[in-house]
Design a protein around this motif. Structure first.
Motif, PDB file in Angstrom:
ATOM      1  N   HIS A 199       0.835  -1.203   0.000  1.00 38.65           N
ATOM      2  CA  HIS A 199       0.000   0.000   0.000  1.00 38.65           C
ATOM      3  C   HIS A 199       0.870   1.253   0.000  1.00 38.65           C
ATOM      4  O   HIS A 199       0.596   2.205  -0.757  1.00 38.65           O
ATOM      5  N   LEU A 200       1.895   1.266   0.841  1.00 42.57           N
ATOM      6  CA  LEU A 200       2.783   2.429   0.901  1.00 42.57           C
ATOM      7  C   LEU A 200       3.517   2.632  -0.424  1.00 42.57           C
ATOM      8  O   LEU A 200       3.699   3.766  -0.870  1.00 42.57           O
ATOM      9  N   ALA A 201       3.933   1.549  -1.061  1.00 43.79           N
ATOM     10  CA  ALA A 201       4.611   1.666  -2.361  1.00 43.79           C
ATOM     11  C   ALA A 201       3.673   2.289  -3.391  1.00 43.79           C
ATOM     12  O   ALA A 201       4.096   3.155  -4.168  1.00 43.79           O
ATOM     13  N   ARG A 202       2.403   1.881  -3.385  1.00 41.81           N
ATOM     14  CA  ARG A 202       1.438   2.469  -4.327  1.00 41.81           C
ATOM     15  C   ARG A 202       1.232   3.959  -4.038  1.00 41.81           C
ATOM     16  O   ARG A 202       1.116   4.769  -4.958  1.00 41.81           O
ATOM     17  N   ILE A 203       1.187   4.323  -2.763  1.00 47.41           N
ATOM     18  CA  ILE A 203       1.039   5.739  -2.399  1.00 47.41           C
ATOM     19  C   ILE A 203       2.246   6.532  -2.887  1.00 47.41           C
ATOM     20  O   ILE A 203       2.099   7.611  -3.464  1.00 47.41           O
ATOM     21  N   HIS A 204       3.444   5.999  -2.679  1.00 45.11           N
ATOM     22  CA  HIS A 204       4.657   6.690  -3.133  1.00 45.11           C
ATOM     23  C   HIS A 204       4.673   6.838  -4.655  1.00 45.11           C
ATOM     24  O   HIS A 204       5.053   7.892  -5.176  1.00 45.11           O
ATOM     25  N   GLU A 205       4.271   5.778  -5.357  1.00 48.54           N
ATOM     26  CA  GLU A 205       4.213   5.854  -6.817  1.00 48.54           C
ATOM     27  C   GLU A 205       3.217   6.919  -7.273  1.00 48.54           C
ATOM     28  O   GLU A 205       3.495   7.681  -8.207  1.00 48.54           O
ATOM     29  N   TYR A 206       2.072   6.974  -6.632  1.00 47.24           N
ATOM     30  CA  TYR A 206       1.061   7.973  -6.969  1.00 47.24           C
ATOM     31  C   TYR A 206       1.629   9.381  -6.816  1.00 47.24           C
ATOM     32  O   TYR A 206       1.514  10.216  -7.716  1.00 47.24           O
ATOM     33  N   TRP A 207       2.255   9.648  -5.658  1.00 52.36           N
ATOM     34  CA  TRP A 207       2.773  10.993  -5.413  1.00 52.36           C
ATOM     35  C   TRP A 207       3.959  11.326  -6.311  1.00 52.36           C
ATOM     36  O   TRP A 207       4.141  12.476  -6.702  1.00 52.36           O
ATOM     37  N   ALA A 208       4.747  10.333  -6.671  1.00 53.65           N
ATOM     38  CA  ALA A 208       5.844  10.582  -7.619  1.00 53.65           C
ATOM     39  C   ALA A 208       5.278  11.035  -8.972  1.00 53.65           C
ATOM     40  O   ALA A 208       5.780  11.999  -9.564  1.00 53.65           O
ATOM     41  N   ARG A 209       4.217  10.353  -9.426  1.00 49.23           N
ATOM     42  CA  ARG A 209       3.582  10.763 -10.690  1.00 49.23           C
ATOM     43  C   ARG A 209       2.984  12.166 -10.569  1.00 49.23           C
ATOM     44  O   ARG A 209       3.110  12.984 -11.489  1.00 49.23           O
ATOM     45  N   ARG A 210       2.329  12.450  -9.457  1.00 50.99           N
ATOM     46  CA  ARG A 210       1.708  13.773  -9.257  1.00 50.99           C
ATOM     47  C   ARG A 210       2.778  14.868  -9.240  1.00 50.99           C
ATOM     48  O   ARG A 210       2.590  15.932  -9.834  1.00 50.99           O
ATOM     49  N   LEU A 211       3.877  14.617  -8.549  1.00 52.18           N
ATOM     50  CA  LEU A 211       4.931  15.631  -8.456  1.00 52.18           C
ATOM     51  C   LEU A 211       5.590  15.889  -9.799  1.00 52.18           C
ATOM     52  O   LEU A 211       6.025  17.004 -10.073  1.00 52.18           O
ATOM     53  N   GLU A 212       5.655  14.867 -10.647  1.00 46.18           N
ATOM     54  CA  GLU A 212       6.204  15.058 -11.992  1.00 46.18           C
ATOM     55  C   GLU A 212       5.371  16.035 -12.802  1.00 46.18           C
ATOM     56  O   GLU A 212       5.872  16.666 -13.732  1.00 46.18           O
ATOM     57  N   GLN A 213       4.107  16.194 -12.447  1.00 50.59           N
ATOM     58  CA  GLN A 213       3.216  17.104 -13.168  1.00 50.59           C
ATOM     59  C   GLN A 213       3.401  18.561 -12.743  1.00 50.59           C
ATOM     60  O   GLN A 213       2.924  19.460 -13.434  1.00 50.59           O
ATOM     61  N   ALA A 214       4.089  18.796 -11.656  1.00 47.65           N
ATOM     62  CA  ALA A 214       4.312  20.172 -11.196  1.00 47.65           C
ATOM     63  C   ALA A 214       5.316  20.855 -12.128  1.00 47.65           C
ATOM     64  O   ALA A 214       6.207  20.206 -12.691  1.00 47.65           O
ATOM     65  N   PRO A 215       5.186  22.164 -12.306  1.00 48.40           N
ATOM     66  CA  PRO A 215       6.161  22.888 -13.142  1.00 48.40           C
ATOM     67  C   PRO A 215       7.588  22.701 -12.619  1.00 48.40           C
ATOM     68  O   PRO A 215       7.814  22.582 -11.407  1.00 48.40           O
ATOM     69  N   ALA A 216       8.541  22.682 -13.531  1.00 42.55           N
ATOM     70  CA  ALA A 216       9.945  22.438 -13.178  1.00 42.55           C
ATOM     71  C   ALA A 216      10.449  23.416 -12.125  1.00 42.55           C
ATOM     72  O   ALA A 216      11.173  23.026 -11.200  1.00 42.55           O
ATOM     73  N   GLU A 217      10.052  24.705 -12.237  1.00 38.31           N
ATOM     74  CA  GLU A 217      10.557  25.687 -11.260  1.00 38.31           C
ATOM     75  C   GLU A 217       9.980  25.437  -9.863  1.00 38.31           C
ATOM     76  O   GLU A 217      10.638  25.682  -8.859  1.00 38.31           O
ATOM     77  N   VAL A 218       8.779  24.911  -9.804  1.00 40.07           N
ATOM     78  CA  VAL A 218       8.178  24.582  -8.508  1.00 40.07           C
ATOM     79  C   VAL A 218       8.895  23.377  -7.900  1.00 40.07           C
ATOM     80  O   VAL A 218       9.193  23.361  -6.696  1.00 40.07           O
ATOM     81  N   ARG A 219       9.183  22.370  -8.727  1.00 39.11           N
ATOM     82  CA  ARG A 219       9.928  21.206  -8.227  1.00 39.11           C
ATOM     83  C   ARG A 219      11.315  21.620  -7.760  1.00 39.11           C
ATOM     84  O   ARG A 219      11.788  21.170  -6.713  1.00 39.11           O
ATOM     85  N   ALA A 220      11.977  22.516  -8.505  1.00 41.02           N
ATOM     86  CA  ALA A 220      13.316  22.978  -8.115  1.00 41.02           C
ATOM     87  C   ALA A 220      13.270  23.720  -6.784  1.00 41.02           C
ATOM     88  O   ALA A 220      14.144  23.536  -5.925  1.00 41.02           O
ATOM     89  N   ALA A 221      12.255  24.555  -6.585  1.00 41.73           N
ATOM     90  CA  ALA A 221      12.112  25.273  -5.312  1.00 41.73           C
ATOM     91  C   ALA A 221      11.865  24.293  -4.165  1.00 41.73           C
ATOM     92  O   ALA A 221      12.405  24.461  -3.070  1.00 41.73           O
TER      93      ALA A 221
END
Length: 126
Positions: free
Chosen positions: A63-85
């Motif tokens: 379950h935790l692995a699926r949650i981490h995978e979900y959030w990794a995909r969601r974070l990839e959708q954030a703009p590059a400058e937001v991820r860098a910050a």
């Protein structure tokens, strides 16, 4: 709560209550639910029937692995400058987590940064 157990296998219900800020009775209720769902087991060390050690199950790990995978995909959708910050903020956030994990009153540099109390006494909480 499951995350805290996952990060500290063998931890006790008391430690989970302290780490999460939950009342022990609430932790006990939640643990019964997690056990019923097959996410946590209570182990008793040999020779000590009173001590309880909590361990996340393989199902919880999945379950935790699926949650981490979900959030990794969601974070990839954030703009590059937001991820860098966010990445730039990680050291400060790590320090914040460590500071919050310490018991109150043990952070000496925080006391020093508050400065002396008016009238020359010790620093007071904000």
């Amino acid at each position: 709560m499951i995350r805290a157990i996952h990060h500290a296998p063998g931890t006790s219900p008391s430690r989970i209550a302290e780490a999460t800020g939950l009342a022990r009775s609430n932790v006990s209720t939640a643990l019964r639910t997690l056990e019923a769902r097959g996410l946590v087991v209570r182990d008793h060390p040999k020779g000590d029937g009173r001590t309880v050690e909590l361990v996340a199950t393989a199902t919880a790990d999945e379950h935790l692995a699926r949650i981490h995978e979900y959030w990794a995909r969601r974070l990839e959708q954030a703009p590059a400058e937001v991820r860098a910050a966010a990445i730039a903020a990680l050291p400060a956030l790590t320090d914040l987590v460590a500071a919050l994990a310490r018991p109150a009153g043990t952070d000496s540099h925080l006391e020093a940064s508050r400065g002396p109390k008016p009238g020359g006494g010790e620093a007071s909480p904000p």
